[in-house]
Design a protein around this motif. Sequence first.
Motif, PDB file in Angstrom:
ATOM      1  N   PRO A   7     -59.309   7.314  34.195  1.00 43.93           N
ATOM      2  CA  PRO A   7     -60.669   7.216  33.636  1.00 43.93           C
ATOM      3  C   PRO A   7     -60.613   6.929  32.147  1.00 43.93           C
ATOM      4  O   PRO A   7     -59.626   7.211  31.471  1.00 43.93           O
ATOM      5  N   PRO A   8     -61.660   6.333  31.571  1.00 43.65           N
ATOM      6  CA  PRO A   8     -61.638   6.004  30.142  1.00 43.65           C
ATOM      7  C   PRO A   8     -61.536   7.253  29.288  1.00 43.65           C
ATOM      8  O   PRO A   8     -62.130   8.291  29.600  1.00 43.65           O
TER       9      PRO A   8
ATOM     10  N   ALA B 244     -46.773  12.514  15.181  1.00 39.68           N
ATOM     11  CA  ALA B 244     -47.524  11.469  14.475  1.00 39.68           C
ATOM     12  C   ALA B 244     -48.271  10.562  15.447  1.00 39.68           C
ATOM     13  O   ALA B 244     -49.378  10.098  15.154  1.00 39.68           O
ATOM     14  N   THR B 245     -47.696  10.335  16.627  1.00 37.77           N
ATOM     15  CA  THR B 245     -48.387   9.514  17.626  1.00 37.77           C
ATOM     16  C   THR B 245     -49.630  10.209  18.135  1.00 37.77           C
ATOM     17  O   THR B 245     -50.694   9.588  18.299  1.00 37.77           O
ATOM     18  N   VAL B 246     -49.550  11.504  18.402  1.00 39.27           N
ATOM     19  CA  VAL B 246     -50.730  12.258  18.850  1.00 39.27           C
ATOM     20  C   VAL B 246     -51.809  12.254  17.773  1.00 39.27           C
ATOM     21  O   VAL B 246     -53.003  12.104  18.061  1.00 39.27           O
ATOM     22  N   ARG B 247     -51.405  12.380  16.529  1.00 36.51           N
ATOM     23  CA  ARG B 247     -52.395  12.360  15.444  1.00 36.51           C
ATOM     24  C   ARG B 247     -53.060  10.989  15.329  1.00 36.51           C
ATOM     25  O   ARG B 247     -54.268  10.892  15.075  1.00 36.51           O
ATOM     26  N   SER B 248     -52.296   9.917  15.541  1.00 33.67           N
ATOM     27  CA  SER B 248     -52.898   8.583  15.505  1.00 33.67           C
ATOM     28  C   SER B 248     -53.847   8.365  16.675  1.00 33.67           C
ATOM     29  O   SER B 248     -54.843   7.658  16.551  1.00 33.67           O
ATOM     30  N   TRP B 249     -53.573   8.988  17.832  1.00 37.58           N
ATOM     31  CA  TRP B 249     -54.513   8.910  18.954  1.00 37.58           C
ATOM     32  C   TRP B 249     -55.824   9.610  18.621  1.00 37.58           C
ATOM     33  O   TRP B 249     -56.900   9.149  18.997  1.00 37.58           O
ATOM     34  N   GLU B 250     -55.746  10.741  17.931  1.00 39.69           N
ATOM     35  CA  GLU B 250     -56.945  11.521  17.632  1.00 39.69           C
ATOM     36  C   GLU B 250     -57.729  10.965  16.456  1.00 39.69           C
ATOM     37  O   GLU B 250     -58.895  11.307  16.284  1.00 39.69           O
ATOM     38  N   THR B 251     -57.108  10.147  15.626  1.00 40.88           N
ATOM     39  CA  THR B 251     -57.835   9.505  14.533  1.00 40.88           C
ATOM     40  C   THR B 251     -58.359   8.128  14.897  1.00 40.88           C
ATOM     41  O   THR B 251     -59.113   7.535  14.121  1.00 40.88           O
ATOM     42  N   GLY B 252     -57.957   7.595  16.054  1.00 39.77           N
ATOM     43  CA  GLY B 252     -58.470   6.319  16.514  1.00 39.77           C
ATOM     44  C   GLY B 252     -57.670   5.124  16.055  1.00 39.77           C
ATOM     45  O   GLY B 252     -58.074   3.983  16.312  1.00 39.77           O
ATOM     46  N   ARG B 253     -56.532   5.341  15.378  1.00 35.82           N
ATOM     47  CA  ARG B 253     -55.737   4.197  14.937  1.00 35.82           C
ATOM     48  C   ARG B 253     -55.053   3.505  16.109  1.00 35.82           C
ATOM     49  O   ARG B 253     -54.933   2.286  16.123  1.00 35.82           O
TER      50      ARG B 253
ATOM     51  N   SER C  12     -54.114   3.935  20.679  1.00 41.13           N
ATOM     52  CA  SER C  12     -54.579   4.517  21.938  1.00 41.13           C
ATOM     53  C   SER C  12     -53.421   4.492  22.928  1.00 41.13           C
ATOM     54  O   SER C  12     -52.647   3.517  22.968  1.00 41.13           O
ATOM     55  N   PRO C  13     -53.250   5.561  23.723  1.00 41.52           N
ATOM     56  CA  PRO C  13     -52.125   5.581  24.671  1.00 41.52           C
ATOM     57  C   PRO C  13     -52.307   4.568  25.783  1.00 41.52           C
ATOM     58  O   PRO C  13     -53.416   4.156  26.109  1.00 41.52           O
ATOM     59  N   ARG C  14     -51.185   4.198  26.400  1.00 43.39           N
ATOM     60  CA  ARG C  14     -51.197   3.228  27.479  1.00 43.39           C
ATOM     61  C   ARG C  14     -50.234   3.658  28.576  1.00 43.39           C
ATOM     62  O   ARG C  14     -49.310   4.425  28.336  1.00 43.39           O
ATOM     63  N   GLY C  15     -50.499   3.113  29.760  1.00 44.79           N
ATOM     64  CA  GLY C  15     -49.588   3.308  30.872  1.00 44.79           C
ATOM     65  C   GLY C  15     -49.498   4.755  31.316  1.00 44.79           C
ATOM     66  O   GLY C  15     -50.492   5.486  31.419  1.00 44.79           O
ATOM     67  N   ARG C  16     -48.261   5.210  31.576  1.00 47.05           N
ATOM     68  CA  ARG C  16     -48.051   6.568  32.082  1.00 47.05           C
ATOM     69  C   ARG C  16     -48.451   7.608  31.053  1.00 47.05           C
ATOM     70  O   ARG C  16     -48.990   8.664  31.401  1.00 47.05           O
ATOM     71  N   LYS C  17     -48.218   7.332  29.767  1.00 45.93           N
ATOM     72  CA  LYS C  17     -48.593   8.288  28.730  1.00 45.93           C
ATOM     73  C   LYS C  17     -50.108   8.436  28.648  1.00 45.93           C
ATOM     74  O   LYS C  17     -50.615   9.521  28.362  1.00 45.93           O
ATOM     75  N   ARG C  18     -50.836   7.376  28.917  1.00 44.80           N
ATOM     76  CA  ARG C  18     -52.301   7.470  28.914  1.00 44.80           C
ATOM     77  C   ARG C  18     -52.783   8.397  30.026  1.00 44.80           C
ATOM     78  O   ARG C  18     -53.686   9.211  29.825  1.00 44.80           O
ATOM     79  N   ALA C  19     -52.160   8.268  31.220  1.00 48.81           N
ATOM     80  CA  ALA C  19     -52.553   9.129  32.333  1.00 48.81           C
ATOM     81  C   ALA C  19     -52.225  10.589  32.046  1.00 48.81           C
ATOM     82  O   ALA C  19     -53.029  11.493  32.313  1.00 48.81           O
ATOM     83  N   LEU C  20     -51.031  10.848  31.492  1.00 49.91           N
ATOM     84  CA  LEU C  20     -50.661  12.229  31.176  1.00 49.91           C
ATOM     85  C   LEU C  20     -51.570  12.812  30.100  1.00 49.91           C
ATOM     86  O   LEU C  20     -51.997  13.977  30.194  1.00 49.91           O
ATOM     87  N   TYR C  21     -51.867  12.023  29.090  1.00 49.33           N
ATOM     88  CA  TYR C  21     -52.719  12.511  28.000  1.00 49.33           C
ATOM     89  C   TYR C  21     -54.139  12.781  28.482  1.00 49.33           C
ATOM     90  O   TYR C  21     -54.756  13.790  28.108  1.00 49.33           O
TER      91      TYR C  21
END
Length: 414
Positions: free
Chosen positions: A12-13, A43-52, A54-63
């Motif tokens: 899901p989005p 640092a990757t998690v922080r960039s996801w939360e600041t909008g710089r 976005s996760p993709r693939g398997r990491k997107r599903a886990l996140y």
Amino acid sequence: MTRSTTDEAAVPPLPSPKERRRLREAKSLSEEEVAAAVGVTRATVRSWETGRTSPRGRKRALYAKLIAPEPAVKPEVVKPPVVTAEAAAVVAGPVAAVPAAPDLPEASPLPEAPPAAPPADPPPPPPPISDTRSGAEAPDERRVSPAEAFDELYARTAPGLVRQTYLLTGRRALARESVERAFELAWQRWPEVAVDRDPAGWVRAAAYEYAMSPWHRLRRTHRHPDAPPTEPGKRALFDALLDLPPAYRRTLLLYDGVGLDLPEIAAETEASTPAAAGRLMTARAAVAERLPELADAAPAEQSALLQDRLGGLARAEHVPVPRPARAVRTGSENKARLWTRAAVAGVALLIAVTGLTLHTAPTHYEPPISPPERVGGVPPRGGPQKLTAQDLKLQKSLSEQLAHGPERLVPRLE
């Protein structure tokens, strides 16, 4: 279709970056724990939360699975028992024929099965500008146009936001300009703002960022704050707020003025929750030094008293009223149209200059001509001198002697 594309379509989005951080802190998860669970760095998690990024693939599903909100537990629906025709006839018969037990209560009749209801249409989506803090309910269930939704949001939040921005900057004109600029930006990005979880918070963050820009110091009208209030108590609070650093002042205003929680303040100011808590305590201590009644109060009483003092300071000052919503929408559309035309004109000018350069540029290399230089030390150019009388005489005698001299020897073959 590749496997990664299929996995992303099944997930899901993801929510907005600010909502991702709120969901993580609601589950009491740190950035290190999320990074370890997903298999990335902090640092990757922080960039996801600041909008710089976005996760993709398997990491997107886990996140997405890790920060997904827990579903609300719905009460079990007890279906009524199915009553057959024979049972209905027995129940409808005379009750007197059945002896009632003396020590049991009288049995209630079985409920009738409700008739099957026709399939109902799905409920209409909620209005896009619901404000959970203000407690305002939708005036009606009809679908509103984007302009009507924007006008409703503007009418509900703009006057109070101007007063908040005045407390943040101490400049009335800058406060009004910041709020109008934030709403103009919101109208330009209305499809994004309308579906946001907190549209009022989106506009508030945009207004605060514009008001706290250091470039305003270069403008003569906003270089110095306005005159402080004449009342000693309000003047002390006004001076104490302006003496705070901008980040501390914003945290204090969001917590004691607006009423946000620390995780929400941390997400809006792009800081960690402990950092937001530290800024709040430091700002309160600095303000309490100016206001003795705050230093002697308990933390809960101090928050209520400070909130009351901030509200009184904002209401006492004559903060200008923002322009009507229609004028803000029109100004936003005019600015967007102007910037679009400027961009098109710039691209056309760039294409014209490029074409002119290609047309006038040489097709082969031409060595440059060296500039002339003055050379010294060379004798003047000479030539044959005019023969004198003696030279003419000698020339004549020589020519005559050649005529009477011996013949020239000519070789012959024998």
